[in-house]
Design an enzyme around this catalytic site. Structure first.
Site, PDB file in Angstrom:
ATOM      1  N   HIS A   1       0.817  -1.217   0.000  1.00 18.23           N
ATOM      2  CA  HIS A   1       0.000   0.000   0.000  1.00 18.23           C
ATOM      3  C   HIS A   1       0.849   1.264   0.000  1.00 18.23           C
ATOM      4  O   HIS A   1       0.548   2.231  -0.690  1.00 18.23           O
ATOM      5  CB  HIS A   1      -0.911   0.014   1.230  1.00 18.23           C
ATOM      6  CG  HIS A   1      -2.170  -0.757   1.007  1.00 18.23           C
ATOM      7  ND1 HIS A   1      -2.546  -1.795   1.804  1.00 18.23           N
ATOM      8  CD2 HIS A   1      -3.117  -0.626   0.069  1.00 18.23           C
ATOM      9  CE1 HIS A   1      -3.685  -2.273   1.359  1.00 18.23           C
ATOM     10  NE2 HIS A   1      -4.059  -1.583   0.305  1.00 18.23           N
TER      11      HIS A   1
ATOM     12  N   ARG B   1      -2.050  -7.752 -17.341  1.00 16.19           N
ATOM     13  CA  ARG B   1      -1.457  -9.097 -17.368  1.00 16.19           C
ATOM     14  C   ARG B   1      -1.915  -9.865 -16.126  1.00 16.19           C
ATOM     15  O   ARG B   1      -1.313  -9.728 -15.066  1.00 16.19           O
ATOM     16  CB  ARG B   1       0.065  -8.991 -17.364  1.00 16.19           C
ATOM     17  CG  ARG B   1       0.696  -8.405 -18.623  1.00 16.19           C
ATOM     18  CD  ARG B   1       2.212  -8.302 -18.449  1.00 16.19           C
ATOM     19  NE  ARG B   1       2.926  -8.152 -19.697  1.00 16.19           N
ATOM     20  CZ  ARG B   1       3.399  -6.983 -20.154  1.00 16.19           C
ATOM     21  NH1 ARG B   1       3.226  -5.880 -19.462  1.00 16.19           N
ATOM     22  NH2 ARG B   1       4.056  -6.929 -21.296  1.00 16.19           N
TER      23      ARG B   1
ATOM     24  N   GLU C   1       0.848 -12.062 -31.544  1.00 24.35           N
ATOM     25  CA  GLU C   1       2.239 -12.142 -31.082  1.00 24.35           C
ATOM     26  C   GLU C   1       2.944 -13.388 -31.607  1.00 24.35           C
ATOM     27  O   GLU C   1       4.120 -13.599 -31.341  1.00 24.35           O
ATOM     28  CB  GLU C   1       2.297 -12.071 -29.552  1.00 24.35           C
ATOM     29  CG  GLU C   1       1.417 -13.068 -28.824  1.00 24.35           C
ATOM     30  CD  GLU C   1       1.404 -12.860 -27.313  1.00 24.35           C
ATOM     31  OE1 GLU C   1       2.298 -12.198 -26.775  1.00 24.35           O
ATOM     32  OE2 GLU C   1       0.484 -13.391 -26.665  1.00 24.35           O
TER      33      GLU C   1
ATOM     34  N   ASP D   1       6.807 -10.503 -27.918  1.00 23.39           N
ATOM     35  CA  ASP D   1       6.919 -11.872 -28.424  1.00 23.39           C
ATOM     36  C   ASP D   1       6.986 -11.919 -29.944  1.00 23.39           C
ATOM     37  O   ASP D   1       7.748 -12.691 -30.504  1.00 23.39           O
ATOM     38  CB  ASP D   1       5.735 -12.718 -27.933  1.00 23.39           C
ATOM     39  CG  ASP D   1       5.962 -13.181 -26.511  1.00 23.39           C
ATOM     40  OD1 ASP D   1       7.074 -13.645 -26.221  1.00 23.39           O
ATOM     41  OD2 ASP D   1       5.039 -13.058 -25.692  1.00 23.39           O
TER      42      ASP D   1
ATOM     43  N   ARG E   1      14.042 -13.111 -26.651  1.00 25.74           N
ATOM     44  CA  ARG E   1      13.951 -11.773 -26.069  1.00 25.74           C
ATOM     45  C   ARG E   1      14.779 -11.622 -24.794  1.00 25.74           C
ATOM     46  O   ARG E   1      14.971 -10.519 -24.291  1.00 25.74           O
ATOM     47  CB  ARG E   1      12.476 -11.381 -25.848  1.00 25.74           C
ATOM     48  CG  ARG E   1      11.753 -12.095 -24.739  1.00 25.74           C
ATOM     49  CD  ARG E   1      10.231 -11.946 -24.864  1.00 25.74           C
ATOM     50  NE  ARG E   1       9.628 -11.186 -23.785  1.00 25.74           N
ATOM     51  CZ  ARG E   1       8.313 -11.082 -23.583  1.00 25.74           C
ATOM     52  NH1 ARG E   1       7.458 -11.656 -24.393  1.00 25.74           N
ATOM     53  NH2 ARG E   1       7.837 -10.396 -22.579  1.00 25.74           N
TER      54      ARG E   1
ATOM     55  N   CYS F   1       0.359  -3.585 -27.531  1.00 27.66           N
ATOM     56  CA  CYS F   1       0.672  -3.509 -26.100  1.00 27.66           C
ATOM     57  C   CYS F   1       2.092  -3.982 -25.817  1.00 27.66           C
ATOM     58  O   CYS F   1       2.495  -4.079 -24.666  1.00 27.66           O
ATOM     59  CB  CYS F   1      -0.349  -4.269 -25.277  1.00 27.66           C
ATOM     60  SG  CYS F   1      -0.494  -5.991 -25.753  1.00 27.66           S
TER      61      CYS F   1
HETATM   62  C1  PEP Z   1       4.033  -9.008 -25.817  1.00 23.21           C
HETATM   63  O1  PEP Z   1       4.401 -10.156 -26.054  1.00 23.21           O
HETATM   64  O2  PEP Z   1       4.334  -8.026 -26.516  1.00 23.21           O
HETATM   65  C2  PEP Z   1       3.188  -8.728 -24.650  1.00 23.21           C
HETATM   66  C3  PEP Z   1       2.668  -7.551 -24.447  1.00 23.21           C
HETATM   67  O3  PEP Z   1       3.002  -9.722 -23.765  1.00 23.21           O
HETATM   68  P1  PEP Z   1       4.083 -10.213 -22.692  1.00 23.21           P
HETATM   69  O4  PEP Z   1       5.198  -9.208 -22.667  1.00 23.21           O
HETATM   70  O5  PEP Z   1       3.338 -10.324 -21.424  1.00 23.21           O
HETATM   71  O6  PEP Z   1       4.524 -11.532 -23.240  1.00 23.21           O
HETATM   72 MG    MG Z   2       3.543 -11.858 -25.109  1.00 23.72          MG
END
Ligand code: PEP
Ligand code: MG
Length: 591
Positions: A198, A305, A444, A468, A478, A515
């Site tokens: 918090h 997420r 992705e 991804d 990555r 995203c």
């Molecule tokens: C992505 O793969 O770009 C994504 C937003 O998901 P994560 O990073 O949670 O795999």
């Molecule tokens: Mg992803």
């Protein structure tokens, strides 16, 4: 000079003299020792029960006033904490139990209060659920306030700073954090806590730089010592050298200039100089972070997420626990905006051992991950539980659902069928949900990008997950530094795949967002705009710089730029072209 590493809880730099908090539990405990648990007679017991009731009444009055103040000032996270404290004061299992102890054991109110608080703190503290564990701080906080009221005074933790200072301590009770005066509290450095405790949440909402979880800090710091809080890197420096102080003073000035310049963009819609509007949203991993959407003036949450709710525990959260989390997130978003809740994306680097028993994977990122696991017969009941919880939360605000790691139409159809089943179950149970709930997918996996034309007919929207997508397109892990030059979003192959996905979505009248981290990258933004991306979802701290950049750009120019970039032959050429479009002040490192 000593440097301490902790958890970066709230960004920014603070410098000043330390104010060391008195330690509440010790103060309360020593007072309790002066009230030994000797047996009281009937009259004394009644007097103790009355003292407790009066303390509860007074504390409730104070807290209700703080709650009203916070609500009136639009500080909703704080108002909610005070609401939690009020409900603790009415909780029969807490205050009711304290009264029972006074009567049953014939002990003083302080002793009964301490005993019941200790038991509940031990109970909650042992729980796997982080949210429940954090209730311990609320209990200690309320106990401290009641203790103070029993003595007819303020709590020892009603800090009244006469000069601005950096607060250091073991932990700060949430109600105190919520009442801190932003002008007097320069920064916060705590031995305990995590990003979602918090105190960290409130520090972020008040914009106070904070570092938490710094083991051993208090062994080296006293009230009056000079201290630097680096909330960007999660570092605290005690008794800094002159040169370090000077370098932080420069950073502070630069940050203040940048923040002042950006602040006016909070209340502006996102649009290019020639009026092309797009949506800027933020990514979150915990429901508490949803507050940040308001703080930065986001147009929604583009990715929640949910897998973090399933981590650091040994069993999956129940439907109700999930419902509470999703509901609290959807209720915190700015009016008129929406939150996209992504279903469980376990696997890859996000291991959840109780869901992946006996599965040693050679290539976890290419393995049993995301929707693949959720659609497996073994786990589909767990997936359905999540779908029900998300559907139920959709009755409380604007929410969309999104499936991760979709690679085939069959997967999308199987997920849709389970969503339909979940809706029927809720209908039967008479539980409300949004019947028009949109269901979209992450793009992705390269396979999904290749069949984006087919997927766009059945999904309500796309959100491109470049974190991804880039690694799978480029066959470059990555997490592996050695191939990071390939795992680069401005590669020609990546721009082309993004172009294709956006076009496929638009052809079916659907919107396409992003995203992955690329969405907040200043060099990528002009190109993505030019490719027609409709929504950009990024970390909260990247949002205002992105809005400011977009306001400087010309959409027609971005379209031309994107078409030019699609013809280039290397990432370096694309970067150079984009850098020219973003001038001034944008470099590859400025993400
Ligand atoms: C992505 O793969 O770009 C994504 C937003 O998901 P994560 O990073 O949670 O795999
Ligand atoms: Mg992803």
């Amino acid at each position: 000079m000593l440097e301490w590493k902790g958890i970066a809880a709230s960004t920014g730099y603070a410098m000043g003299s330390a104010y060391r908090l008195p330690e509440l539990p010790a103060a309360v405990k020593s007072a309790v020792l002066s009230y030994p648990g000797s047996k009281l007679d009937k009259q004394e017991i009644d007097k103790e029960a009355d003292r407790l009731a009066e303390a509860v009444r007074q504390a409730a009055q104070d807290i209700a006033a703080w709650k009203r103040e916070a609500a009136a000032a639009g500080r909703e996270a704080q108002a909610r904490i005070f609401a939690t404290h009020l409900s603790l004061l009415q909780d029969p299992e807490y205050i009711g139990e304290v009264t029972e102890r006074i009567k049953g054991e014939g002990i003083y109110a302080e002793s009964a209060l301490r005993a019941v608080t200790d038991e509940l703190v031990a109970l909650f503290g042992a729980m796997e659920n982080e949210v429940l564990r954090e209730r311990c701080a609320d209990l200690e906080d309320v106990a401290g306030q009641l203790h103070a009221k029993l003595h007819g005074g303020d709590t020892p933790l009603q800090v009244r700073l006469t000069e601005p200072a950096v607060i250091v301590g073991v932990d700060i009770p949430p109600s105190l954090t919520a009442r801190l005066d932003r002008r007097m509290v320069l920064g916060i450095a705590l031995e305990k806590g995590g990003r979602t405790s918090h105190s960290a949440i409130i520090a972020r909402s008040l914009g106070i730089p904070a570092v938490v979880g710094i083991r051993g800090l208090l062994s080296a710091i006293q009230t009056g010592d000079e201290v630097i809080v680096d909330g960007r890197q999660g570092i605290v420096i005690t008794t800094p050298e002159q040169s370090t102080t000077e370098s932080y003073a420069t950073r502070q000035r630069e940050e203040a200039v940048a923040a002042a310049r950006l602040a006016r963009f909070k209340s502006l819609p996102t649009a290019t100089a020639d009026g092309h509007a797009v949506q800027l949203a933020i990514n979150i991993a915990h429901p508490q972070e949803a507050e940040a959407a308001r703080e930065v003036g986001a147009e929604g949450i583009g990715l929640y997420r949910t897998e973090f709710l399933f981590m650091d525990r040994s069993t999956s959260p129940s439907e109700d626990e999930q419902f509470q989390a999703y509901r609290s997130a959807v209720m915190a978003i700015p009016e008129g905006s929406a939150i996209i809740i992504r279903t469980l994306d376990v696997g890859g680097d996000k291991a959840i051992p109780y869901l992946q028993r006996n599965r040693e994977e050679l290539n976890p990122f290419l393995g049993y991950r995301g929707i693949r696991l959720c659609l497996d017969r073994e786990y589909s009941p767990l997936f359905k539980t999540q779908l029900r919880a998300i559907l139920r939360a959709s009755a409380c605000g604007k929410l969309k659902i999104m499936y991760p790691m979709i690679a085939t139409l069959k997967e999308l159809r199987a997920a849709s069928a389970l969503l339909q089943e979940a809706k029927l179950e809720l209908d039967e149970a008479g539980l409300p949900y949004d019947p028009k709930l949109e269901a979209g997918i992450m793009i992705e996996v390269p396979a999904a990008a290749m069949i984006a034309d087919q997927l766009a007919k059945e999904a309500d929207f796309f959100s491109i997950g470049t974190n991804d997508l880039v690694q799978y397109m480029m066959a470059a892990d990555r997490m592996n530094e050695a191939v990071s030059h390939l795992a680069e979003p401005l590669q020609p192959a990546i721009l082309r795949v993004i172009d294709r996905v956006i076009q496929c979505a638009h052809k079916e009248g659907k919107w396409a967002g992003m995203c992955g981290e690329m969405a907040g990258h200043p060099l990528a933004i002009p190109l993505l705009l030019g490719l027609g991306l409709d929504e950009f979802s990024m970390s909260a701290s990247a949002l205002l710089p992105a809005r400011e950049l977009i306001a400087r750009l010309d959409y027609a120019e971005c379209r031309r730029l994107a078409q030019q970039a699609l013809q280039l032959e290397s990432a370096e050429e694309i970067q150079r072209l984009a850098a020219e479009a973003c001038t001034p002040n944008v470099s590859l490192e400025s993400e």
